[in-house]
Design an enzyme around this catalytic site. Structure first.
Site, short mmCIF file in Angstrom:
data_model
loop_
_atom_site.label_atom_id
_atom_site.label_comp_id
_atom_site.label_asym_id
_atom_site.label_seq_id
_atom_site.Cartn_x
_atom_site.Cartn_y
_atom_site.Cartn_z
N LYS A 18 0.68 -1.06 -0.15
CA LYS A 18 0.05 0.31 -0.32
C LYS A 18 1.05 1.29 0.16
O LYS A 18 2.02 1.37 0.80
CB LYS A 18 -0.79 0.52 1.73
CG LYS A 18 -2.06 1.08 1.37
CD LYS A 18 -3.26 0.31 0.37
CE LYS A 18 -4.31 0.92 0.58
NZ LYS A 18 -6.33 0.20 -0.42
N THR A 64 -4.36 -4.96 1.01
CA THR A 64 -3.32 -3.85 0.84
C THR A 64 -5.06 -2.85 1.96
O THR A 64 -4.40 -1.88 2.38
CB THR A 64 -3.41 -2.99 0.12
OG1 THR A 64 -4.91 -2.42 -1.00
CG2 THR A 64 -2.53 -4.52 -0.74
N ASP A 65 -6.24 -3.06 1.67
CA ASP A 65 -6.44 -2.20 2.22
C ASP A 65 -6.30 -2.56 4.23
O ASP A 65 -6.34 -1.20 5.19
CB ASP A 65 -8.84 -2.19 2.09
CG ASP A 65 -8.91 -1.21 3.37
OD1 ASP A 65 -9.25 -0.18 2.69
OD2 ASP A 65 -9.41 -1.55 4.25
N VAL A 238 30.97 21.14 -7.39
CA VAL A 238 29.78 20.89 -7.19
C VAL A 238 30.57 19.03 -7.05
O VAL A 238 30.42 18.48 -5.83
CB VAL A 238 28.84 19.65 -7.94
CG1 VAL A 238 27.44 19.91 -6.87
CG2 VAL A 238 28.01 21.70 -8.17
N ASN A 265 23.41 21.03 -9.80
CA ASN A 265 24.21 22.35 -10.62
C ASN A 265 22.89 23.16 -10.63
O ASN A 265 22.67 23.04 -11.68
CB ASN A 265 25.11 22.00 -10.58
CG ASN A 265 25.91 23.57 -10.98
OD1 ASN A 265 25.78 24.54 -10.20
ND2 ASN A 265 26.68 23.36 -11.49
N HIS A 267 21.24 26.41 -11.23
CA HIS A 267 22.32 27.41 -12.11
C HIS A 267 22.19 28.72 -12.50
O HIS A 267 21.25 29.04 -12.10
CB HIS A 267 22.72 27.36 -13.73
CG HIS A 267 23.20 26.21 -14.17
ND1 HIS A 267 24.41 25.43 -13.84
CD2 HIS A 267 22.20 24.86 -14.75
CE1 HIS A 267 24.56 24.11 -14.43
NE2 HIS A 267 23.36 24.02 -14.90
#
EC number: 1.7.3.3
Length: 309
Positions: A18, A64-65, A238, A265, A267
């Site tokens: 879920k 899933t409930d 970086v 990065n 800009h």
């Protein structure tokens, strides 16, 4: 964690769960102070329910409930404030112990950054405002008791207006970017770090340990990015700054085995505008065009030599 099976002449793997279960929990002290968390929870179960795929037999499925309802039930049972990490472990442990057919569980949580407000210099007892970066975690628990615990940060936006450059990179017929030793450096950090604990029994017993650790890691990452308050620290790329941030995290926290950082990065382009009469805007490290499309994408991970990761 998923076990591959041979089914009707095919290789077969399955899992179910879920996603995006939203839950908020409020705790109230006797002194009248309130604490609140808001979590978005995802659950994945590994279980022996092949028959539900092959034929009309759902007898081995955890619905899933039911998983969704369990999130709210377990939140209700938590009488004391706890970290997102502890709640993820609690949920995952429940699924692998409560259901015979479940062999493993993954629970991930994204915590919404509600922060206590300050009114007239005093912390408000029940007032909160929404912050920026989000606290994330993922707990993987198996029926054997083994554990993998990962925490992280999403959306840590940082910027410094100087002490950054980029020179001596590969040049060819497609290169237009000039060398610079003076630029704005801005990024939105996504960080993940995995703890070295391998079982539920080896976890620290200190309340809110992982909440405190999250704040401490965030501070180390930011402090390494910015450097000292007077003068800062120069960033030649970086890439170098990312590495130093990851290394500082491992050096500072012995119970963290692995760090992964993603730092786009973002800009800030110098603005120069002119017409036939001359300059309208002459760039002097002052006026920029911020843009994040397109942007550079830099990511790397760092782990200890003894780490299994």
């Amino acid at each position: 964690m998923a076990q591959q099976e041979v089914v009707e002449g095919f290789k077969f793997e399955q899992r179910h769960g879920k996603e995006r279960v939203r839950v908020a929990r409020v705790w109230k002290t006797r002194q009248g102070q309130h604490f609140v968390v808001e979590w978005r929870v995802g659950i994945t179960l590994f279980s022996d329910c092949v028959n539900s795929y092959l034929r009309d037999d759902n007898s081995d499925i955890v619905a899933t409930d039911t998983m969704k309802n369990t999130v709210y039930a377990k939140a209700k049972e938590c009488s004391d404030i706890l970290s997102a990490e502890d709640f993820a472990i609690l949920l995952a442990k429940h699924f692998v112990s409560f259901y015979k057919k479940v062999t493993g569980a993954i629970v991930n949580i994204v915590e919404k950054p509600w922060e206590r407000v300050i009114v007239d210099g005093q912390p408000h007892e029940h007032g909160f405002k929404l912050g920026s970066e989000k606290h994330t975690t993922e707990a993987i628990v198996q029926k054997s008791g083994s554990l993998q615990l990962t925490s992280g940060i999403e959306g840590l936006s940082v910027l410094k207006t100087t002490q950054s450059g980029f020179v001596n990179f590969i040049r060819d017929k497609y290169t237009a970017l000039p060398d610079t030793r003076e630029r704005i450096l801005a990024t939105e950090v996504t960080a993940l770090w995995r703890y070295s604990y391998e079982s539920q029994y080896s976890l620290p017993q200190k309340p809110l340990y992982f909440t405190e650790k999250y704040q401490e890691v965030k501070k180390v990452l930011a402090d390494t990015f910015f450097g000292p308050p007077n003068g800062g620290v120069y960033s030649p790329s970086v890439q170098n700054t990312l590495y130093l941030m990851a290394k500082a995290t491992l050096n500072r926290f012995p119970d963290i085995a692995y760090v992964s950082l993603k730092m786009p990065n973002l800009h800030f382009l110098p603005v120069n505008i002119s017409n036939k009469d001359g300059p309208i805007v002459k760039f002097e490290d002052d006026v920029y065009l911020p843009t994040d499309e397109p942007h550079g994408s830099i990511q790397a991970s760092l782990s200890r030599l003894w780490s299994k990761l």
